[in-house]
Design an enzyme around this catalytic site. Structure first.
Site, PDB file in Angstrom:
ATOM      1  N   LYS A 161      -0.512  -4.204  -3.388  1.00  0.00           N
ATOM      2  CA  LYS A 161      -1.820  -3.640  -3.019  1.00  0.00           C
ATOM      3  C   LYS A 161      -1.915  -2.249  -3.639  1.00  0.00           C
ATOM      4  O   LYS A 161      -1.417  -1.270  -3.098  1.00  0.00           O
ATOM      5  CB  LYS A 161      -1.990  -3.566  -1.505  1.00  0.00           C
TER       6      LYS A 161
ATOM      7  N   SER B 139       0.827  -1.207   0.000  1.00  0.00           N
ATOM      8  CA  SER B 139       0.000   0.000   0.000  1.00  0.00           C
ATOM      9  C   SER B 139       0.865   1.263   0.000  1.00  0.00           C
ATOM     10  O   SER B 139       1.568   1.529  -0.968  1.00  0.00           O
ATOM     11  CB  SER B 139      -0.953  -0.040   1.189  1.00  0.00           C
TER      12      SER B 139
END
Length: 518
Positions: free
Chosen positions: A432, A407
């Site tokens: 991600k 992320s």
């Protein structure tokens, strides 16, 4: 038997006027005023963005209601209910899927805690209806899902069972990152993002070979530090309970608690692990603990030609609200000690607040470079750029990543590499490439909604792909007498035994030699 009370939702399109707000604010809390909100292009202090359409809720009955609040790319709607009242809700959005009126009648549970969860369901449903990245809702009728789940909630008698139904509804979206968490779980999430907790100041982890819970560090000035607990000490009991088979997070939960309370811990000193003489029990008061996601040190390094240099090592464990400020302080301190190169360690960093990642990127970058590109639910791509960025240092930089880097870690790593600022060393990252908004709901629970996906500045897709580093390294610690975590408390010694650190040092030597040659 009395008939079940019902609520009726009549959803109709309405006019929506834009109101500007800063982007992004990943966490929101309740607002007690109504707003019509949408995002336009905004400039914060260091970066700018364009994302998401607008939406509004307008309760038109006499039922008690809370308002809406914009949080980054997410608009928050809170609904209140009064017995036998009719609630009319109008929704405005650019999406054609939301242009048709919708009537939903549902039975109101007489179990108070289930009725509370019904309100939470409507809240969550509305947020997803407006902002979820897939406007087809995984090719299903999302409006019917509300009615279906409300009917399933009605006969239930516990909040836990009701939340399970909501989780089941969200799972049909096919996105594991869109989820709801309980108020208790949200408090733990906020500890990580706010950087504050109520506890004793112990950072613990399970020792890989034995599974024993070992102290990684104590927070300076905390009850644990004042009690003389040290790095490498083994945690044996908490409040008389043995810890065999307990993971570090479960043990951490037992150590946390309200300020003013205390917890008894039994510790085996790392100096006497071979005998029982080093076992002692201490009672620790719980206090407010300020956590920093940053740890740093200076690694002495001898180059190939024999020169002794200094390398600044910065470990970032999470992207919390304090991460950027803490990193600035660490870099200024190391710059004052004439550091000649840096290693930024993002290994096993699962991400966190997107804004923190963007703020950290501007610590290392100059100008108006693109940090990340976002793609909204309608397929519109918008860059997020620096605005007059001024890097603290221009010294060579290597970023360490692995399969646990996800992320915001991937956004930061991609921004630094694609803009030519850093080389990546390690292993392919998690992959991600979606952005979530986090909204605190009226009952203290929280809804995570995937609202956009992102591409790196060079338009590389990261989602389910990850980032492949420029140079790979092994994950093992080098086999030397000084590399034992338990025997030597020196973090520098431990780092020198890390093979990826050694590869990073070599790459820094290459960068510095190129700089000298030019």
């Amino acid at each position: 038997m009395e008939p079940a009370l019902c609520h009726n939702l009549n959803l109709k399109p309405t006019h929506c006027s834009p109101i500007s707000t800063e982007l992004p604010k990943p966490i929101s809390r309740s607002s007690h005023s109504h707003r019509l909100s949408c995002l336009n292009r905004q400039r914060s202090e260091n970066w700018s963005a364009l994302i998401m359409p607008c939406a509004s809720y307008k309760p038109k009955s006499e039922a008690r209601h809370l308002g809406t609040q914009l949080i980054g790319p997410l608009v928050k709607g809170l609904f209140g209910f009064a017995a036998a009242a009719t609630t009319l809700v109008s929704v405005c959005c650019d999406s054609p899927a939301l242009a048709q009126p919708l009537n939903v009648a549902f039975p109101v549970s007489r179990a108070r805690e289930v009725n509370t969860v019904q309100r939470t369901l409507v809240e969550a449903w509305g947020l997803i209806r407006e902002t979820f990245i897939d406007p087809s809702f995984n090719h299903q009728d999302w409006d019917s899902k509300l009615h279906e789940t409300m009917v399933e909630l009605f006969p239930l008698r516990s909040a836990d069972a009701a939340y399970t139904k909501i989780s089941g509804m969200l799972s049909t979206l096919g996105d594991p990152f869109t989820r709801i968490i309980s108020p208790e779980e949200y408090q733990s999430f906020r500890i990580g993002s706010d950087g504050n907790l109520q506890g004793v100041g112990l950072l613990i982890n399970a020792e890989p070979r034995t599974g024993h819970l070992v102290v990684l560090a104590t927070v300076e000035g905390s009850p644990a530090a004042r009690a003389g607990i040290h790095e490498g000490d083994e945690l044996i009991e908490i409040n008389g309970e043995r810890l065999e088979g307990l993971d570090s997070e479960a043990a951490a939960q037992k150590l946390r608690g309200h300020v003013g309370t205390a917890v008894a811990v039994k510790i085996h000193s790392r100096k006497d692990l071979a005998s029982d003489s080093g076992v002692r029990e201490v009672k620790l008061p719980r206090e407010y603990i300020k956590l920093s996601p940053i740890s740093s040190t200076i690694i002495p390094h001898r180059t190939g030609d024999g020169h002794l240099t200094k390398i600044g090592y910065v470990k970032l464990s999470a992207f919390s609200q304090t991460a950027a400020a803490d990193m600035k302080n660490a870099l200024h301190e190391m710059e004052s000690q004439n550091v000649q190169g840096y290693i930024l360690d993002l290994r096993n960093n699962p991400g966190g607040l997107l804004k923190a990642g963007l703020d950290i990127a501007q610590i290392w970058l100059d100008g108006d470079e693109t940090l990340v590109n976002t793609i909204d639910r309608d397929g519109n791509m918008s860059p997020i750029n620096l605005v007059n960025g001024h890097a603290i240092t221009h010294d060579p930089l290597v970023v360490l990543v692995n399969e646990g880097s996800a992320s915001a870690s991937e956004i930061l790593a991609g921004a630094l590499r694609d803009n030519g600022r850093a080389m990546l060393v390690g292993h392919k990252t998690f992959g991600k490439g979606k952005i979530q908004s986090v909204t605190e709901l009226h009952d203290g629970s929280a809804l995570f909604v995937t609202v956009a996906k992102y591409l790196s500045p060079a338009l590389h897709d990261i989602d389910q792909v990850g980032i492949t580093p420029d140079v790979q390294c092994t994950t093992e610690m080098l086999n030397s007498p000084k590399d034992s975590f338990l025997r030597d408390k020196s973090s520098v010694v431990t780092l020198e035994a890390d093979s990826c650190i050694m590869v990073a040092e070599h790459e820094l030597d290459i960068q510095q030699s190129k700089g000298t040659a030019s």
